[in-house]
Design an enzyme around this catalytic site. Structure first.
Site, PDB file in Angstrom:
ATOM      1  N   CYS A   4      -3.323   4.078   6.615  1.00  0.00           N
ATOM      2  CA  CYS A   4      -2.513   3.098   5.895  1.00  0.00           C
ATOM      3  C   CYS A   4      -2.923   1.679   6.289  1.00  0.00           C
ATOM      4  O   CYS A   4      -2.921   1.322   7.468  1.00  0.00           O
ATOM      5  CB  CYS A   4      -1.037   3.338   6.206  1.00  0.00           C
ATOM      6  N   CYS A   7      -0.209  -0.265   8.175  1.00  0.00           N
ATOM      7  CA  CYS A   7      -0.082   0.212   9.552  1.00  0.00           C
ATOM      8  C   CYS A   7      -1.196  -0.373  10.415  1.00  0.00           C
ATOM      9  O   CYS A   7      -0.972  -0.749  11.571  1.00  0.00           O
ATOM     10  CB  CYS A   7      -0.124   1.736   9.612  1.00  0.00           C
ATOM     11  N   ASP A  30      -0.099 -12.364   1.572  1.00  0.00           N
ATOM     12  CA  ASP A  30      -0.728 -11.401   0.668  1.00  0.00           C
ATOM     13  C   ASP A  30      -2.159 -11.875   0.404  1.00  0.00           C
ATOM     14  O   ASP A  30      -2.397 -13.047   0.090  1.00  0.00           O
ATOM     15  CB  ASP A  30       0.047 -11.325  -0.654  1.00  0.00           C
ATOM     16  N   HIS A  46       5.891   2.847   9.610  1.00  0.00           N
ATOM     17  CA  HIS A  46       5.443   3.335   8.307  1.00  0.00           C
ATOM     18  C   HIS A  46       6.598   3.990   7.571  1.00  0.00           C
ATOM     19  O   HIS A  46       7.212   4.941   8.054  1.00  0.00           O
ATOM     20  CB  HIS A  46       4.292   4.332   8.438  1.00  0.00           C
ATOM     21  N   GLY A  92       4.342   0.083 -10.111  1.00  0.00           N
ATOM     22  CA  GLY A  92       3.339  -0.918  -9.745  1.00  0.00           C
ATOM     23  C   GLY A  92       2.967  -0.925  -8.273  1.00  0.00           C
ATOM     24  O   GLY A  92       2.207  -1.781  -7.830  1.00  0.00           O
ATOM     25  N   THR A  94       0.988  -0.293  -5.077  1.00  0.00           N
ATOM     26  CA  THR A  94      -0.418   0.037  -4.806  1.00  0.00           C
ATOM     27  C   THR A  94      -0.660   0.309  -3.320  1.00  0.00           C
ATOM     28  O   THR A  94      -1.618   0.996  -2.972  1.00  0.00           O
ATOM     29  CB  THR A  94      -1.376  -1.080  -5.270  1.00  0.00           C
ATOM     30  N   HIS A  97       3.207   1.603   1.772  1.00  0.00           N
ATOM     31  CA  HIS A  97       3.895   1.262   3.026  1.00  0.00           C
ATOM     32  C   HIS A  97       4.883   0.175   2.627  1.00  0.00           C
ATOM     33  O   HIS A  97       4.462  -0.889   2.137  1.00  0.00           O
ATOM     34  CB  HIS A  97       2.864   0.776   4.059  1.00  0.00           C
ATOM     35  N   HIS A  99       7.106  -2.711   1.538  1.00  0.00           N
ATOM     36  CA  HIS A  99       6.970  -4.166   1.686  1.00  0.00           C
ATOM     37  C   HIS A  99       7.637  -4.855   0.504  1.00  0.00           C
ATOM     38  O   HIS A  99       7.789  -4.277  -0.576  1.00  0.00           O
ATOM     39  CB  HIS A  99       5.497  -4.569   1.758  1.00  0.00           C
ATOM     40  N   HIS A 101       7.469  -8.477  -1.795  1.00  0.00           N
ATOM     41  CA  HIS A 101       6.723  -9.697  -2.125  1.00  0.00           C
ATOM     42  C   HIS A 101       7.678 -10.875  -2.213  1.00  0.00           C
ATOM     43  O   HIS A 101       8.714 -10.787  -2.893  1.00  0.00           O
ATOM     44  CB  HIS A 101       6.059  -9.572  -3.503  1.00  0.00           C
TER      45      HIS A 101
HETATM   46  P1  5GP Z   1       2.119  -3.568  -4.217  1.00  0.00           P
HETATM   47  O1  5GP Z   1       1.237  -3.512  -5.444  1.00  0.00           O
HETATM   48  O2  5GP Z   1       2.054  -2.271  -3.452  1.00  0.00           O
HETATM   49  O3  5GP Z   1       3.500  -4.044  -4.478  1.00  0.00           O
HETATM   50  O4  5GP Z   1       1.481  -4.731  -3.322  1.00  0.00           O
HETATM   51  C1  5GP Z   1       0.410  -4.549  -2.467  1.00  0.00           C
HETATM   52  C2  5GP Z   1      -0.092  -5.920  -2.111  1.00  0.00           C
HETATM   53  O5  5GP Z   1      -0.843  -5.816  -0.925  1.00  0.00           O
HETATM   54  C3  5GP Z   1      -1.021  -6.555  -3.161  1.00  0.00           C
HETATM   55  O6  5GP Z   1      -0.419  -7.741  -3.657  1.00  0.00           O
HETATM   56  C4  5GP Z   1      -2.311  -6.828  -2.402  1.00  0.00           C
HETATM   57  O7  5GP Z   1      -2.883  -8.084  -2.705  1.00  0.00           O
HETATM   58  C5  5GP Z   1      -1.879  -6.752  -0.952  1.00  0.00           C
HETATM   59  N1  5GP Z   1      -2.898  -6.248  -0.054  1.00  0.00           N
HETATM   60  C6  5GP Z   1      -3.643  -5.117  -0.225  1.00  0.00           C
HETATM   61  N2  5GP Z   1      -4.474  -4.952   0.824  1.00  0.00           N
HETATM   62  C7  5GP Z   1      -4.222  -5.980   1.680  1.00  0.00           C
HETATM   63  C8  5GP Z   1      -4.759  -6.352   2.955  1.00  0.00           C
HETATM   64  O8  5GP Z   1      -5.641  -5.694   3.527  1.00  0.00           O
HETATM   65  N3  5GP Z   1      -4.270  -7.475   3.525  1.00  0.00           N
HETATM   66  C9  5GP Z   1      -3.296  -8.226   2.934  1.00  0.00           C
HETATM   67  N4  5GP Z   1      -2.898  -9.318   3.590  1.00  0.00           N
HETATM   68  N5  5GP Z   1      -2.762  -7.902   1.739  1.00  0.00           N
HETATM   69  C10 5GP Z   1      -3.230  -6.796   1.132  1.00  0.00           C
HETATM   70 ZN    ZN Z   2       1.795   2.387   6.914  1.00  0.00          ZN
END
Ligand code: 5GP
Ligand code: ZN
Length: 138
Positions: A4, A7, A30, A46, A92, A94, A97, A99, A101
């Site tokens: 992950c 993680c 982000d 996690h 949406g 991706t 884990h 989180h 925004h």
């Molecule tokens: P989700 O689509 O799951 O709501 O958001 C995942 C977010 O994680 C995306 O906005 C993406 O830019 C961010 N992200 C993915 N990989 C990394 C990373 O390695 N480091 C950071 N700082 N953000 C990441």
């Molecule tokens: Zn994780």
């Protein structure tokens, strides 16, 4: 979780630009920066999604979100701030884990969320609510 990405960030195995940390949460920039100041508030532990959080974790994320949101407001003076949190691929998500925004918004910034309202009759609202209440009462 070994595979992950968040993680790995929490464990400092891969770098991240951290803005805030407490016992249960880590807030970091982000990598995609939809707008400058776009921060993710993640649980340190996690947890795949919202469904799996205990009360202490949920409270800790809410507290960190409020604190960091105020700092983003003061630092970037955005027109608004969107709080976005996805659970599951169709929603949406991706990174699986948990989180949240925190996304500073500006008029005409191109971010769109379509919101196809249905405005059902009140009986429908009662029907939907009864299903949820029944589960909450378990
Ligand atoms: P989700 O689509 O799951 O709501 O958001 C995942 C977010 O994680 C995306 O906005 C993406 O830019 C961010 N992200 C993915 N990989 C990394 C990373 O390695 N480091 C950071 N700082 N953000 C990441
Ligand atoms: Zn994780």
């Amino acid at each position: 979780m070994t595979d992950c990405v968040f993680c790995k960030i929490v464990a400092k195995q891969i770098p991240a630009t951290v803005v805030h940390e407490d016992e249960l949460t880590l807030a970091f920039m982000d990598i995609g920066q939809v707008n400058p100041g776009h921060v993710l508030v993640a649980l340190k532990a996690h947890a795949e999604n919202l469904y799996t959080l205990d009360d202490a974790q949920a409270a800790a994320v809410a507290r960190s979100c409020a604190r960091v949101a105020r700092a983003i407001r003061d630092a970037f003076a955005p027109d608004g701030l969107s709080v976005y949190q996805a659970n599951g691929k169709p929603a949406g998500q991706t990174v699986f884990h948990y989180h949240v925004h925190l996304l500073p918004r500006h008029a005409g910034d191109g971010m769109e969320l379509t919101w196809p309202v249905k405005n059902p009759p009140r009986e429908k609202l009662e029907e939907y609510a009864a299903k949820i209440r029944a589960r909450l009462a378990r």
